[in-house]
Design an enzyme around this catalytic site. Sequence first.
Site, mmCIF file in Angstrom:
data_model
loop_
_atom_site.group_PDB
_atom_site.id
_atom_site.type_symbol
_atom_site.label_atom_id
_atom_site.label_comp_id
_atom_site.label_asym_id
_atom_site.label_seq_id
_atom_site.Cartn_x
_atom_site.Cartn_y
_atom_site.Cartn_z
ATOM 1 N N ASP A 13 -31.943 -16.051 -11.041
ATOM 2 C CA ASP A 13 -30.822 -16.447 -11.913
ATOM 3 C C ASP A 13 -31.206 -17.578 -12.860
ATOM 4 O OD1 ASP A 13 -29.088 -14.665 -10.418
ATOM 5 O OD2 ASP A 13 -28.994 -16.220 -8.875
ATOM 6 N N LYS A 16 -33.884 -15.366 -17.067
ATOM 7 C CA LYS A 16 -35.021 -14.566 -17.534
ATOM 8 C C LYS A 16 -34.615 -13.550 -18.590
ATOM 9 C CE LYS A 16 -36.128 -13.487 -13.281
ATOM 10 N NZ LYS A 16 -35.320 -14.495 -12.580
ATOM 11 N N GLY A 40 -29.880 -9.140 -11.949
ATOM 12 C CA GLY A 40 -28.954 -9.084 -13.067
ATOM 13 C C GLY A 40 -29.415 -9.969 -14.199
ATOM 14 N N HIS A 41 -29.601 -9.397 -15.371
ATOM 15 C CA HIS A 41 -29.982 -10.163 -16.545
ATOM 16 C C HIS A 41 -28.888 -10.043 -17.604
ATOM 17 C CE1 HIS A 41 -34.571 -9.824 -15.531
ATOM 18 N NE2 HIS A 41 -33.890 -10.582 -14.698
ATOM 19 N N GLN A 224 -35.531 -11.798 -9.814
ATOM 20 C CA GLN A 224 -35.397 -12.822 -8.772
ATOM 21 C C GLN A 224 -36.320 -14.020 -9.065
ATOM 22 O OE1 GLN A 224 -35.953 -9.385 -7.255
ATOM 23 N NE2 GLN A 224 -33.774 -9.080 -7.374
#
Length: 430
Positions: A13, A16, A40-41, A224
Amino acid sequence: MANVAVVGAQWGDEGKGKIVDWLSERADVIVRFQGGHNAGHTLVVDGVTYKLSLLPAGVVRPDKLSIIGNGVVIDPWALLEEIDRLRGQGVELTPDRLKIAENACLILPLHGQVDRAREEARGAEKIGTTGRGIGPAYEDKVGRRAIRVCDLMDDALLEERVDHLLLHHNALFRGLGREEFDRDELLRGLREVAPRILPFVDRVWDVLDRARKDRQRILFEGAQGAMLDVDHGTYPYVTSSNTVSGQALTGSGFGGGFDYTLGLAKAYTTRVGAGPFPTELFDDTGQQIGERGREFGTVTGRARRCGWFDATLVRQAVKVGGIDGIALTKLDVLDGLDELKVCTGYEIDGQTYDHLPAAPSLQAKAKPLYETLEGWSASTQGARRWRDLPATAIKYIRRIEELIEAPVALLSTSPERDDTILVTDPFLVH
């Protein structure tokens, strides 16, 4: 020509998505090399928000090739849903723009069921997984019973693979007191998605080798962070894959190596789920950081735990991950705080540590040793030049560089793509 790997240096988180998207303007090929749709991006481009889980962040740029490597475990239904959602936002993905490794393993509906059932059985000892089946899918991969993308091409082989897989998993379901998974239902679902997935399938290792020979710039995108690495993280409260830069090569089949590893770190620290977190804040400051940073998981929506910047952990990630420089994100979240603390080490049972030990019993007892720095009242939000930053903010950044033993190569001051200060271009460092 240069190849760059982007990895998280904390518990994920770190932002990225934005940084990979920003760097992808300089790249020709963007490769996702590990994890699943538990990652999740979030990208914000010209006021439009794109939420990605499996797709590389470069997909929002129409002139780039995006690749999902063999190190990723793929939920084909989640992938198709993501592709459809992006299409609704005007991003059209074709087999010329997106390629999926033929030897990548699939996440199936039964994996999510196993994941959630085991978490429920653990009770208070649950790890805090997303429940999306990533761990069980990786277990099947190393257990040599996984269904791979290429198996969708051969229906007779697919039936054999499903039978072998269910021999294992239905025994597990029985042991957990759950209903067995229906063979015909699983086969029917796989046969339905196969025609939509297979056009994207390719020999990714060969595509990347040709890109290398053509001297194209390749950007490897991790998911991650280092402290969630299955080997080097806070085990067992980790993800099920290797998240450090070494995985970029094995997770894509690329033998050419890369020239620069960029680590991502927030100007503070967060983590989702259970596990040790030495600098976690339980006071108003922690709540303020969480609210200002909008610290909610992109995938799960869970509130993230927030704390001060842990230079000890990031320094460890720098060494383990071969990180050459750091992209420091969310500096603006710290605007207005009178003072800031940075963890420089730990005290465990009366002994000082300059690293986080591997033993869970020691991790649980780690007390942070803090250095206090002056905060700043001026806003850093949206700053795009070094000279736009308050002097005390620059001092904070410089001290972080000293403590983590790596330079800050980029600085992010908002979720917007262009609110980024470039110090060192990773593609120009050879």
